[in-house]
Write an enzyme that holds these catalytic residues in place. Structure first.
Site, PDB file in Angstrom:
ATOM      1  N   LYS A  12      -1.515  12.064 -24.119  1.00  0.00           N
ATOM      2  CA  LYS A  12      -2.464  13.142 -24.320  1.00  0.00           C
ATOM      3  C   LYS A  12      -1.892  14.201 -25.251  1.00  0.00           C
ATOM      4  O   LYS A  12      -0.668  14.294 -25.412  1.00  0.00           O
ATOM      5  CB  LYS A  12      -2.878  13.762 -22.984  1.00  0.00           C
ATOM      6  CG  LYS A  12      -1.750  14.444 -22.222  1.00  0.00           C
ATOM      7  CD  LYS A  12      -2.223  14.895 -20.845  1.00  0.00           C
ATOM      8  CE  LYS A  12      -1.212  15.768 -20.143  1.00  0.00           C
ATOM      9  NZ  LYS A  12      -0.920  17.033 -20.756  1.00  0.00           N
ATOM     10  N   CYS A  50       0.333  22.547 -18.272  1.00  0.00           N
ATOM     11  CA  CYS A  50      -0.395  21.291 -18.064  1.00  0.00           C
ATOM     12  C   CYS A  50      -0.817  21.077 -16.613  1.00  0.00           C
ATOM     13  O   CYS A  50      -1.931  20.618 -16.351  1.00  0.00           O
ATOM     14  CB  CYS A  50       0.426  20.115 -18.567  1.00  0.00           C
ATOM     15  SG  CYS A  50       0.706  20.170 -20.351  1.00  0.00           S
ATOM     16  N   ASP A 104       3.371  14.680 -17.089  1.00  0.00           N
ATOM     17  CA  ASP A 104       4.299  15.040 -18.166  1.00  0.00           C
ATOM     18  C   ASP A 104       5.746  15.300 -17.747  1.00  0.00           C
ATOM     19  O   ASP A 104       6.368  16.259 -18.214  1.00  0.00           O
ATOM     20  CB  ASP A 104       3.783  16.274 -18.920  1.00  0.00           C
ATOM     21  CG  ASP A 104       2.330  16.141 -19.362  1.00  0.00           C
ATOM     22  OD1 ASP A 104       1.814  15.020 -19.415  1.00  0.00           O
ATOM     23  OD2 ASP A 104       1.718  17.172 -19.655  1.00  0.00           O
TER      24      ASP A 104
END
Length: 183
Positions: A79, A112, A17
């Site tokens: 995601k 994350c 990310d």
């Protein structure tokens, strides 16, 4: 001791990310970008698989340009779960590599990256968190994430430690290439 020693034939790189709208609020953005690109270039040179994820790209935008440009194949796994392991496509791609040592760079350390690390450890992967290639918006959150991952059993490492562990020795063409990159 084996969990602390990276081997190129057993390693995969996961980039979590590192996206436009998330990166702009990170004070350590440039350091993370530079170190992640060093990791990508080394992975390409040593033929180490690279997985890349994007958390809700409609909201957070795509992966930042420098990373997209460094990748040979830009094919992010989208995601919405914070853990990459909450996305079946990620787990399938990871299983397809046949690798058990996962090197992680990304954002944010305490969300994350942390949740991915914990899920990977729970699934018997060996996880190396590259501390100078992960970040959070605040120093306290970064520190909390790193400490939790270390306590859970992840190896906390640095970009140069990863690079030289994967290279194993000096005097090779691979060593010369990577040494030039990091000077």
């Amino acid at each position: 001791m084996d969990r602390f020693i990276l081997k190129r034939e057993n390693a995969a790189l996961a980039i979590v990310d590192i996206q436009d709208k998330l990166a702009v609020v990170m004070s350590e953005k440039q350091k993370v970008l530079n170190n992640t690109i060093h990791l990508i270039e080394t992975a390409k040179l040593l033929k180490i698989p690279i997985l890349i994820t994007e958390q809700y790209p409609k909201g957070l935008g795509p992966t930042i340009a420098g990373i997209k440009e460094a990748l040979e194949n830009y094919d992010p796994i989208e995601k919405t779960s914070f853990s990459c392991c909450g996305e079946s496509t990620f787990l399938t791609a990871l299983a397809g590599t046949g690798r058990k040592q996962i090197i992680i760079a990304g954002m944010e350390t305490h969300v994350c990256v942390l949740q991915t690390c914990l899920d990977l450890l729970r699934n018997n992967f060996i996880v190396h968190i590259v501390s100078d290639a992960v970040c959070s918006r605040t120093k306290d959150n970064f520190k909390a994430g790193i400490e939790l991952m270390r306590d859970a059993g992840a190896a906390i490492t640095s970009t140069e430690t990863v690079l030289f562990q994967l290279l194993e020795k000096a005097g090779t063409e691979e060593f010369r290439t990577i040494s030039k990159r990091i000077k």
